[in-house]
Design a protein around this motif. Structure first.
Motif, PDB file in Angstrom:
ATOM      1  N   LEU A   1       0.846  -1.185   0.000  1.00 31.16           N
ATOM      2  CA  LEU A   1       0.000   0.000   0.000  1.00 31.16           C
ATOM      3  C   LEU A   1       0.884   1.238   0.000  1.00 31.16           C
ATOM      4  O   LEU A   1       1.979   1.234   0.563  1.00 31.16           O
ATOM      5  CB  LEU A   1      -0.883   0.045   1.253  1.00 31.16           C
ATOM      6  CG  LEU A   1      -1.869  -1.088   1.498  1.00 31.16           C
ATOM      7  CD1 LEU A   1      -2.588  -0.866   2.827  1.00 31.16           C
ATOM      8  CD2 LEU A   1      -2.879  -1.197   0.364  1.00 31.16           C
ATOM      9  N   SER A   2       0.407   2.300  -0.625  1.00 32.93           N
ATOM     10  CA  SER A   2       1.077   3.593  -0.515  1.00 32.93           C
ATOM     11  C   SER A   2       0.010   4.640  -0.237  1.00 32.93           C
ATOM     12  O   SER A   2      -1.120   4.532  -0.720  1.00 32.93           O
ATOM     13  CB  SER A   2       1.849   3.932  -1.795  1.00 32.93           C
ATOM     14  OG  SER A   2       0.978   4.001  -2.908  1.00 32.93           O
ATOM     15  N   PHE A   3       0.379   5.631   0.562  1.00 32.65           N
ATOM     16  CA  PHE A   3      -0.567   6.655   0.971  1.00 32.65           C
ATOM     17  C   PHE A   3      -0.171   8.014   0.400  1.00 32.65           C
ATOM     18  O   PHE A   3       1.011   8.324   0.265  1.00 32.65           O
ATOM     19  CB  PHE A   3      -0.617   6.750   2.499  1.00 32.65           C
ATOM     20  CG  PHE A   3      -1.072   5.485   3.174  1.00 32.65           C
ATOM     21  CD1 PHE A   3      -0.155   4.501   3.520  1.00 32.65           C
ATOM     22  CD2 PHE A   3      -2.405   5.271   3.453  1.00 32.65           C
ATOM     23  CE1 PHE A   3      -0.565   3.328   4.132  1.00 32.65           C
ATOM     24  CE2 PHE A   3      -2.831   4.108   4.075  1.00 32.65           C
ATOM     25  CZ  PHE A   3      -1.907   3.131   4.411  1.00 32.65           C
ATOM     26  N   SER A   4      -1.181   8.808   0.079  1.00 37.92           N
ATOM     27  CA  SER A   4      -0.955  10.163  -0.408  1.00 37.92           C
ATOM     28  C   SER A   4      -1.952  11.079   0.296  1.00 37.92           C
ATOM     29  O   SER A   4      -3.139  10.755   0.385  1.00 37.92           O
ATOM     30  CB  SER A   4      -1.150  10.226  -1.926  1.00 37.92           C
ATOM     31  OG  SER A   4      -1.002  11.553  -2.400  1.00 37.92           O
ATOM     32  N   PHE A   5      -1.461  12.208   0.805  1.00 36.39           N
ATOM     33  CA  PHE A   5      -2.354  13.089   1.559  1.00 36.39           C
ATOM     34  C   PHE A   5      -1.857  14.527   1.510  1.00 36.39           C
ATOM     35  O   PHE A   5      -0.729  14.806   1.087  1.00 36.39           O
ATOM     36  CB  PHE A   5      -2.431  12.635   3.023  1.00 36.39           C
ATOM     37  CG  PHE A   5      -1.106  12.648   3.737  1.00 36.39           C
ATOM     38  CD1 PHE A   5      -0.614  13.808   4.316  1.00 36.39           C
ATOM     39  CD2 PHE A   5      -0.339  11.496   3.822  1.00 36.39           C
ATOM     40  CE1 PHE A   5       0.618  13.828   4.965  1.00 36.39           C
ATOM     41  CE2 PHE A   5       0.894  11.494   4.468  1.00 36.39           C
ATOM     42  CZ  PHE A   5       1.369  12.666   5.041  1.00 36.39           C
TER      43      PHE A   5
END
Length: 258
Positions: free
Chosen positions: A78-82
């Motif tokens: 998983l990779s997160f972007s915010f």
């Protein structure tokens, strides 16, 4: 017809039959190979389309507080972007802490002379890959992907993962963060990166790690854990910051006493 001619004709017929049979066998073998290559190209196109669709969601321009997650089925990750919620007003930042259930992080009782509040940040929750919440979300996203190699979605959240305070003096910065810790699926030992130096300290009986010579933007860090509240605190500065280790320890002491 003489026996010799009959023999020649018979031999020629056998060779022709063998040639035809051999040719048929080669064609039959070539067909699956051609079909396999076509299928492989088709699958590749499907995966590329899935990736493009997922990245359109994950890389979309974000508003403060937006959080997306991308599932990558090729390496099961998983990779997160915010985009953090930021305020240059301390009173507003304090209200945001409560509104978004962020870790309590107030201005330290002590700061080196000349450093003033620059901004406060509320960071959406994202997870370390060896944490239980990460592994749980990984399973959920894999199920939602329904066989897709790439899948992305926007996440709703009600509890911030981190609070950040930034103080500045001229071109120097002090960054202080309080980040939620989560149960891990295995024991993790922090190790120094390439060129980094670790020094273990004891501050008011609490173990802390002083890190220097990192290649990151904030090359100097002082980190410790508040086990009772499941928080990790970090005070960070630039590599060329004029602040000493003792300065960072003094800031940490003032935070611990709050």
């Amino acid at each position: 017809m003489t026996p010799t001619k009959k023999t020649i004709i018979a031999a020629a017929s056998i060779l022709l039959a063998l040639s035809s049979a051999s040719g048929f066998t080669v064609d039959a073998a070539a067909a699956p190979q051609k079909q396999s290559k076509t299928q492989s190209a088709s699958n590749k196109n499907i995966v590329e389309r899935q990736k493009k669709e997922a990245m359109a969601i994950h890389s979309k321009e974000k508003k403060p507080g937006d959080l997306t997650v991308l599932y990558n089925g090729t390496d099961h990750s998983l990779s997160f972007s915010f985009l953090a919620i930021t305020s240059a007003d301390y009173d507003e930042y304090s209200k945001l802490l409560s509104k978004h259930n962020a870790p309590e992080l107030a201005q330290p009782e002590w700061l080196p002379e000349g450093y003033a509040f620059q901004s406060g940040e509320i960071v959406p929750p994202y997870y370390f890959f060896l944490s239980e919440p990460y592994q749980k979300m990984l399973k959920e996203l894999k199920a939602e992907a329904e066989g897709k190699k790439y899948y992305a979605k926007k996440l709703k959240w009600s509890e911030a993962g981190e609070a950040v305070l930034v103080f500045s003096k001229d071109s120097d910065i002090i960054r202080i963060s309080a980040k939620r810790m989560h149960p891990l699926i295995t024991e993790v030992t922090k190790v120094a990166g390439k060129g980094e130096k670790f020094e273990k300290l004891s501050i008011d009986g609490i173990e802390a790690i002083y890190t220097t010579n990192s290649n990151a933007l904030y090359a100097i860090n002082l980190t410790w854990e508040d086990v009772d509240n499941n928080l990790e605190y970090t005070i960070s500065t630039y590599k060329k910051s004029p602040l000493s280790k003792e300065d960072l320890v003094a800031i940490a002491e003032s935070i611990m006493q709050e």
